[in-house]
Structures are given as structure tokens and as C-alpha cells.
Design an enzyme around this catalytic site. Structure first.
Site, PDB file in Angstrom:
ATOM      1  N   GLN A 237      51.178  33.271  41.766  1.00  0.00           N
ATOM      2  CA  GLN A 237      51.728  33.888  42.984  1.00  0.00           C
ATOM      3  C   GLN A 237      52.402  32.861  43.900  1.00  0.00           C
ATOM      4  O   GLN A 237      53.145  33.231  44.801  1.00  0.00           O
ATOM      5  CB  GLN A 237      50.613  34.608  43.762  1.00  0.00           C
ATOM      6  CG  GLN A 237      50.090  35.830  43.035  1.00  0.00           C
ATOM      7  CD  GLN A 237      49.044  36.543  43.872  1.00  0.00           C
ATOM      8  OE1 GLN A 237      47.886  36.139  43.900  1.00  0.00           O
ATOM      9  NE2 GLN A 237      49.468  37.581  44.580  1.00  0.00           N
TER      10      GLN A 237
ATOM     11  N   GLU B 238      42.131  38.719  40.626  1.00  0.00           N
ATOM     12  CA  GLU B 238      42.730  37.374  40.600  1.00  0.00           C
ATOM     13  C   GLU B 238      42.745  36.774  39.204  1.00  0.00           C
ATOM     14  O   GLU B 238      43.723  36.144  38.805  1.00  0.00           O
ATOM     15  CB  GLU B 238      41.991  36.434  41.571  1.00  0.00           C
ATOM     16  CG  GLU B 238      42.048  36.856  43.033  1.00  0.00           C
ATOM     17  CD  GLU B 238      43.441  37.193  43.532  1.00  0.00           C
ATOM     18  OE1 GLU B 238      44.417  36.525  43.138  1.00  0.00           O
ATOM     19  OE2 GLU B 238      43.568  38.151  44.313  1.00  0.00           O
TER      20      GLU B 238
ATOM     21  N   HIS C 172      45.618  37.952  37.208  1.00  0.00           N
ATOM     22  CA  HIS C 172      46.889  37.271  37.501  1.00  0.00           C
ATOM     23  C   HIS C 172      47.108  36.093  36.551  1.00  0.00           C
ATOM     24  O   HIS C 172      48.239  35.789  36.180  1.00  0.00           O
ATOM     25  CB  HIS C 172      46.875  36.710  38.936  1.00  0.00           C
ATOM     26  CG  HIS C 172      47.366  37.677  39.977  1.00  0.00           C
ATOM     27  ND1 HIS C 172      48.639  38.196  39.975  1.00  0.00           N
ATOM     28  CD2 HIS C 172      46.756  38.180  41.084  1.00  0.00           C
ATOM     29  CE1 HIS C 172      48.785  38.996  41.029  1.00  0.00           C
ATOM     30  NE2 HIS C 172      47.659  39.013  41.718  1.00  0.00           N
TER      31      HIS C 172
END
Ligand code: NI
Length: 160
Positions: free
Chosen positions: A51, A131, A134
Site C-alpha cells: 500500500q 493486512e 495484502h
């Protein structure tokens, strides 16, 4: 410390599998510090390497008790289910209904390369799943039961 730009959906970096962190050096420490700062100003619960444009297996989670750093995390056990509303800093203003485990036990390394175990319920369990996904290039939108319309979100806010 510096605030990093958050990559948003559509950028192919969010769909790639990240590589393991091999060296626990100052470069990683600076990155983690920047990510903590970026998460704080973004009012988010979690932020993962890709990210901020870094294809490494690391993330930060803060469910309100202060930030936890995870390097090369793996889930070792899950239990139960919770149906929750979820969003992502990389998908601004979009929320969906998703089923996540109610309990997650995970292993990860800290910034000094020491392995630790962590057990989380509710929001922490949800955030770990989100998370860690990701790091495998998976966005929550791929796992939602359905996305919520702006009207539904408004109704939910009123109920809170
Ligand atoms: Ni996210």
C-alpha cells in the site's frame, strides 16, 4: 519519519505477492516508522507494504492500543466467524460486508528479527486477515459477501 503516499485500487502493485523480508536493517526500520506515521494520519486500522509501494511482507496494525509491527507474518490458527463491515485505505469510501474469523493466532517477526506469537479476537483478528491478505495481493473486495451502497452506510451510521 515521513508520510508516504497510499497506493489506491487499480495500481497493479496491490495484486502482487510480496517477497519476504530477509534483512532486518535500518531500511526496514525507517519504512516501518514511516508506515506507522502514515497509518496514524490516515486514521486507519492497518497498512501493508504494497500500500506504500513496497513489495515486502510487512504490515502495521493499530486497533486502538498502539501500533503492532508484523514482518513475514503467517496465520497458524483461526476459530469462529464474524460478519463485519470492512474497508481499506487503498479503496477510499468503499465498504463491504465480509465474514472473517473471530479468533486468529499468528506468528511474525519483530523489527529485530525475533519471532513472536500473537492471538487476536474481533477487530484484531479481522485486521490480521485483511493486512496479511495484502501481502498476497488480495484486496478485501475479492472476499466480500457484498459491497454496501452509500444509503446502507448512511443507515448504519445513524444506528450507531
Ligand atoms: Ni487494506
Amino acid at each position: 519519519m515521513a508520510i508516504r503516499n497510499i497506493v489506491t485500487e487499480g495500481d497493479p502493485i496491490l495484486n502482487k505477492v510480496c517477497r519476504k523480508v530477509e534483512k532486518f536493517d535500518k531500511r526496514i526500520w525507517d519504512l516501518l516508522d514511516d508506515m506507522k506515521e502514515t497509518l496514524k494520519v490516515s486514521n486507519g486500522v492497518g497498512l501493508a507494504g504494497p500500500q506504500v509501494g513496497v513489495m515486502r511482507r510487512l504490515c502495521i496494525i493499530d486497533v486502538g492500543d498502539g501500533p503492532i509491527e508484523f514482518i513475514n507474518p503467517t496465520i497458524v490458527e483461526t476459530d469462529g466467524e464474524q460478519e463485519v463491515v470492512e474497508g481499506c485505505l487503498s479503496c477510499p469510501n468503499e465498504y463491504g460486508l465480509i465474514v472473517r474469523p473471530l479468533y486468529v493466532k499468528a506468528k511474525a517477526f519483530d523489527r529485530n528479527g525475533n519471532e513472536f506469537e500473537i492471538k487476536g479476537e474481533d477487530l484484531l483478528a479481522q485486521a490480521m486477515c485483511h493486512e496479511f491478505d495484502h501481502l498476497d495481493g488480495i484486496l478485501f473486495k475479492e472476499k466480500v459477501e457484498r459491497m454496501l451502497s452509500p444509503e446502507e452506510l448512511e443507515e448504519m451510521k445513524e444506528q450507531d
